[in-house]
Design a protein around this motif. Structure first.
Motif, PDB file in Angstrom:
ATOM      1  N   ASP A  56       0.707  -1.123   0.062  1.00  0.00           N
ATOM      2  CA  ASP A  56       0.021   0.072   0.127  1.00  0.00           C
ATOM      3  C   ASP A  56       0.911   1.154   0.127  1.00  0.00           C
ATOM      4  O   ASP A  56       1.500   1.339   0.940  1.00  0.00           O
ATOM      5  CB  ASP A  56      -0.859   0.235   1.441  1.00  0.00           C
ATOM      6  CG  ASP A  56      -1.936   1.325   1.255  1.00  0.00           C
ATOM      7  OD1 ASP A  56      -2.343   2.017   0.536  1.00  0.00           O
ATOM      8  OD2 ASP A  56      -2.805   1.195   2.488  1.00  0.00           O
ATOM      9  N   ARG A  57       1.344   1.573  -1.498  1.00  0.00           N
ATOM     10  CA  ARG A  57       1.877   3.084  -0.912  1.00  0.00           C
ATOM     11  C   ARG A  57       1.387   4.573  -1.626  1.00  0.00           C
ATOM     12  O   ARG A  57       0.242   4.434  -2.206  1.00  0.00           O
ATOM     13  CB  ARG A  57       2.859   2.649  -2.381  1.00  0.00           C
ATOM     14  CG  ARG A  57       3.450   2.089  -2.237  1.00  0.00           C
ATOM     15  CD  ARG A  57       4.880   1.843  -3.608  1.00  0.00           C
ATOM     16  NE  ARG A  57       6.181   0.658  -2.964  1.00  0.00           N
ATOM     17  CZ  ARG A  57       6.348  -0.157  -3.887  1.00  0.00           C
ATOM     18  NH1 ARG A  57       6.568   0.024  -5.435  1.00  0.00           N
ATOM     19  NH2 ARG A  57       7.256  -0.566  -3.889  1.00  0.00           N
ATOM     20  N   GLY A  58       1.293   4.895  -0.106  1.00  0.00           N
ATOM     21  CA  GLY A  58       0.415   6.393  -0.742  1.00  0.00           C
ATOM     22  C   GLY A  58      -0.968   6.281   0.187  1.00  0.00           C
ATOM     23  O   GLY A  58      -1.848   6.916  -0.491  1.00  0.00           O
ATOM     24  N   GLY A  59      -1.049   4.793   0.516  1.00  0.00           N
ATOM     25  CA  GLY A  59      -2.506   4.423   0.953  1.00  0.00           C
ATOM     26  C   GLY A  59      -3.449   4.588  -0.059  1.00  0.00           C
ATOM     27  O   GLY A  59      -4.605   4.962   0.394  1.00  0.00           O
ATOM     28  N   VAL A  61      -4.288   2.130  -1.748  1.00  0.00           N
ATOM     29  CA  VAL A  61      -5.415   0.564  -1.067  1.00  0.00           C
ATOM     30  C   VAL A  61      -6.418   0.687  -0.356  1.00  0.00           C
ATOM     31  O   VAL A  61      -7.587   1.069   0.121  1.00  0.00           O
ATOM     32  CB  VAL A  61      -4.699  -0.811  -0.966  1.00  0.00           C
ATOM     33  CG1 VAL A  61      -5.692  -1.832  -0.515  1.00  0.00           C
ATOM     34  CG2 VAL A  61      -3.645  -1.442  -1.932  1.00  0.00           C
ATOM     35  N   SER A  62      -5.989   1.539   1.049  1.00  0.00           N
ATOM     36  CA  SER A  62      -6.283   2.420   2.344  1.00  0.00           C
ATOM     37  C   SER A  62      -7.971   2.650   1.498  1.00  0.00           C
ATOM     38  O   SER A  62      -9.086   2.505   2.542  1.00  0.00           O
ATOM     39  CB  SER A  62      -5.942   3.024   3.174  1.00  0.00           C
ATOM     40  OG  SER A  62      -4.528   1.669   3.768  1.00  0.00           O
ATOM     41  N   ARG A  67     -13.764   3.926   0.169  1.00  0.00           N
ATOM     42  CA  ARG A  67     -14.373   3.659  -0.931  1.00  0.00           C
ATOM     43  C   ARG A  67     -15.578   3.325  -0.479  1.00  0.00           C
ATOM     44  O   ARG A  67     -16.608   3.144  -0.863  1.00  0.00           O
ATOM     45  CB  ARG A  67     -13.865   4.660  -2.113  1.00  0.00           C
ATOM     46  CG  ARG A  67     -14.770   5.327  -2.818  1.00  0.00           C
ATOM     47  CD  ARG A  67     -13.918   5.820  -3.833  1.00  0.00           C
ATOM     48  NE  ARG A  67     -14.708   6.911  -5.380  1.00  0.00           N
ATOM     49  CZ  ARG A  67     -14.528   7.032  -5.988  1.00  0.00           C
ATOM     50  NH1 ARG A  67     -13.278   6.232  -6.693  1.00  0.00           N
ATOM     51  NH2 ARG A  67     -15.383   7.106  -7.030  1.00  0.00           N
ATOM     52  N   PHE A  68     -15.171   1.778  -0.987  1.00  0.00           N
ATOM     53  CA  PHE A  68     -16.162   1.012  -1.214  1.00  0.00           C
ATOM     54  C   PHE A  68     -16.527  -0.429  -0.401  1.00  0.00           C
ATOM     55  O   PHE A  68     -16.832  -1.018  -0.838  1.00  0.00           O
ATOM     56  CB  PHE A  68     -15.685   0.208  -2.955  1.00  0.00           C
ATOM     57  CG  PHE A  68     -15.514   1.188  -3.893  1.00  0.00           C
ATOM     58  CD1 PHE A  68     -16.298   1.631  -4.404  1.00  0.00           C
ATOM     59  CD2 PHE A  68     -13.879   1.419  -4.036  1.00  0.00           C
ATOM     60  CE1 PHE A  68     -16.491   2.299  -5.480  1.00  0.00           C
ATOM     61  CE2 PHE A  68     -13.880   2.145  -5.443  1.00  0.00           C
ATOM     62  CZ  PHE A  68     -15.282   2.732  -6.135  1.00  0.00           C
ATOM     63  N   GLU A  69     -16.236   0.487   0.998  1.00  0.00           N
ATOM     64  CA  GLU A  69     -16.827  -0.318   1.717  1.00  0.00           C
ATOM     65  C   GLU A  69     -18.176  -0.994   1.921  1.00  0.00           C
ATOM     66  O   GLU A  69     -18.527  -1.921   2.919  1.00  0.00           O
ATOM     67  CB  GLU A  69     -15.883  -0.069   3.186  1.00  0.00           C
ATOM     68  CG  GLU A  69     -16.734   1.018   3.808  1.00  0.00           C
ATOM     69  CD  GLU A  69     -15.880   1.934   4.906  1.00  0.00           C
ATOM     70  OE1 GLU A  69     -15.530   1.043   5.475  1.00  0.00           O
ATOM     71  OE2 GLU A  69     -16.796   3.111   5.258  1.00  0.00           O
TER      72      GLU A  69
END
Length: 73
Positions: A56-59, A61-62, A67-69
């Protein structure tokens, strides 16, 4: 068909990462050249299905997960 448009095929030697060698016909290089591979299908996880992890670079993936949780992905 145009004449003389096909590349010259010749024999080269390919050296795998584990040191095994084989000869094949190729348009790469010149007759008798040696191609030494840095990555090959015997060792690379893309072909072997080895351990893969997501970095996870720069967040990114987070942000995607947040956004799609609500969609149950």
């Amino acid at each position: 068909m145009k004449a003389d448009i096909h590349p010259d095929y010749h024999m080269i030697k390919v050296v795998m990462t584990d040191g095994t060698e084989y000869e094949t016909r190729s348009t790469w290089g010149s007759e008798g050249d040696t191609m030494t591979l840095e990555i090959d299908p015997k060792a690379h996880p893309a072909w072997t299905g080895g351990h893969q992890h997501l970095v996870d670079r720069g967040g990114r993936v987070s942000k995607f997960k947040k956004r799609f949780e609500g969609l149950g992905l």
